[in-house]
Design an enzyme around this catalytic site. Structure first.
Site, PDB file in Angstrom:
ATOM      1  NE  ARG A   1      -3.804  -2.029   2.600  1.00 58.82           N
ATOM      2  CZ  ARG A   1      -3.626  -3.214   3.193  1.00 58.82           C
ATOM      3  NH1 ARG A   1      -2.462  -3.489   3.769  1.00 58.82           N
ATOM      4  NH2 ARG A   1      -4.600  -4.110   3.220  1.00 58.82           N
TER       5      ARG A   1
ATOM      6  CE  LYS B   1      -8.185  -0.599   5.413  1.00 62.12           C
ATOM      7  NZ  LYS B   1      -8.893  -0.515   4.123  1.00 62.12           N
TER       8      LYS B   1
ATOM      9  CG  HIS C   1      -4.950   1.174  -4.585  1.00 65.15           C
ATOM     10  ND1 HIS C   1      -4.462   0.951  -3.306  1.00 65.15           N
ATOM     11  CD2 HIS C   1      -6.000   0.335  -4.729  1.00 65.15           C
ATOM     12  CE1 HIS C   1      -5.198   0.028  -2.712  1.00 65.15           C
ATOM     13  NE2 HIS C   1      -6.138  -0.366  -3.555  1.00 65.15           N
TER      14      HIS C   1
ATOM     15  NE  ARG D   1      -3.384  -3.176  -1.772  1.00 59.21           N
ATOM     16  CZ  ARG D   1      -2.909  -4.012  -0.846  1.00 59.21           C
ATOM     17  NH1 ARG D   1      -1.609  -4.173  -0.720  1.00 59.21           N
ATOM     18  NH2 ARG D   1      -3.728  -4.679  -0.061  1.00 59.21           N
TER      19      ARG D   1
ATOM     20  CG  HIS E   1      -6.873  -8.155   0.465  1.00 63.05           C
ATOM     21  ND1 HIS E   1      -7.123  -8.709  -0.775  1.00 63.05           N
ATOM     22  CD2 HIS E   1      -6.472  -6.880   0.221  1.00 63.05           C
ATOM     23  CE1 HIS E   1      -6.879  -7.815  -1.723  1.00 63.05           C
ATOM     24  NE2 HIS E   1      -6.488  -6.705  -1.141  1.00 63.05           N
TER      25      HIS E   1
ATOM     26  CE1 TYR F   1      -6.522  -6.555  -7.604  1.00 60.70           C
ATOM     27  CE2 TYR F   1      -6.729  -7.942  -5.658  1.00 60.70           C
ATOM     28  CZ  TYR F   1      -6.400  -6.736  -6.241  1.00 60.70           C
ATOM     29  OH  TYR F   1      -5.969  -5.692  -5.459  1.00 60.70           O
TER      30      TYR F   1
END
Length: 332
Positions: free
Chosen positions: A161, A187, A259, A262, A285, A294
């Site tokens: 990120r 995160k 992003h 990413r 995630h 994806y």
């Protein structure tokens, strides 16, 4: 008991609730701080006061609603950003509600403002040709070019990120083999280790001596040795994407951001046959279902699935106009 002022509530919210009780990450605290700062400045302009004189009565549902409109029309924020700002305000008001029950009506009206639903677009990512063009864009004869090339290479391969890239310290990069990797806390305060390919490892080994000797210094610093801001990295990516468009025009059809890099890393793993659960762990995630975006973006997976489905045994038809004489008789 004395009713707490807005200043007292904010101090308690950031130090007690976010700091001690929730042990929120620095990124969360910074995001909430920026939201409250924007709200106070907006309300101060509307009410004709200085921000320090704003009270909770000034921040009612009408004002907060107008602030959200301001984010849309004046600051041109996306729905995602708008919802994130509202979530920060809701968090503050939930904290304040039991402390000032006499303000329950005002607080409840703000808490009733809903999050906005929005369409979820298919993720944008770079093809292998576009990725090569982007990585070749920085001028590696300069210090800035070598830094940018190292940053782009690391981002495309690891899928970190933006906050993880800017927060990456020299001591977080292991460049010995076996075990070459970068170590991050992302995160949800998740710690993870992302392995490096030989190509990325070679680039980092060449770059790190120029980054600075301090182990806690940033891997991708400014010229002054400080950490790059998020805006600086976004400008960097946009600049090199524009340069890459000269050799790979297809990039111009895409809005390339950090992003996007990413997403590019995730799509490269998916194309290599890596399971989505592993990709979810790779990207950090919270849920493996997040990685399903994806699957929707990869047309080759859908095409392979379609190839396994037997087609209907039909033949294409072609319109034949009716014979004029028969048509006349049928109309009698």
């Amino acid at each position: 008991m004395t009713t707490p002022t807005l200043a007292m509530l904010l101090q308690g919210f950031f130090t007690e609730r976010l700091g001690r009780q929730l042990h929120a990450s620095a990124q969360t605290v910074a995001a909430y701080r920026d939201t409250i700062k924007l709200l106070l400045i907006f309300a101060a302009e509307k009410k004709g006061k200085t921000p320090s004189r704003i009270t909770l009565d000034d921040l009612d549902a009408v004002t907060v609603g107008a602030f959200l409109v301001h984010l849309d029309t004046e600051r041109h924020n996306s729905t995602t950003t708008r919802n994130a700002r509202l979530a920060a305000i809701h968090s503050l008001y939930r904290y304040a509600l039991p402390l000032i029950p006499e303000q329950a009506n005002t607080l409840s009206q703000v808490l009733a403002i809903p999050q906005r639903r929005h369409d979820r677009a298919t993720v944008s990512y770079l093809t292998s040709a576009e990725t090569e063009a982007l990585l070749a864009a920085p001028d590696r004869s300069t210090w800035y070019g070598r830094r940018d090339h190292a940053l782009l290479t690391t981002a495309v391969q690891t899928g970190l990120r933006l906050s993880e890239l800017t927060g990456l310290a020299v001591q977080d990069a292991t460049t010995t083999t076996p075990g070459a990797a970068v170590h991050t806390t992302g995160k949800g305060r998740k710690q993870r280790t992302t392995p490096l390919t030989r190509q990325t490892l070679a680039v980092l080994r060449a770059w790190l001596p120029e980054a600075g000797p301090a182990p806690d210094g940033p891997v991708f610093p400014t010229r002054r040795g400080t950490r790059m801001s998020a805006d600086a990295v976004q400008r960097l990516v946009a600049k090199h994407a524009a340069t890459a468009a000269a050799s790979c025009p297809s990039i111009t059809s895409k809005h390339v951001t950090p992003h996007t890099l990413r997403h590019t890393a995730a799509m490269a793993l998916l194309a290599a046959g890596v399971d989505t659960s592993v990709i979810a762990l790779w990207l950090g995630h919270q849920s493996a279902t997040t990685t399903h975006i994806y699957l929707h973006a990869d047309m080759s997976i859908k095409e392979r699935a379609l190839a396994r489905v037997p087609g209907a045994r039909t033949t294409p038809g072609r319109y034949q106009p009716a014979d004029d004489l028969i048509d006349f008789l049928e109309r009698l």
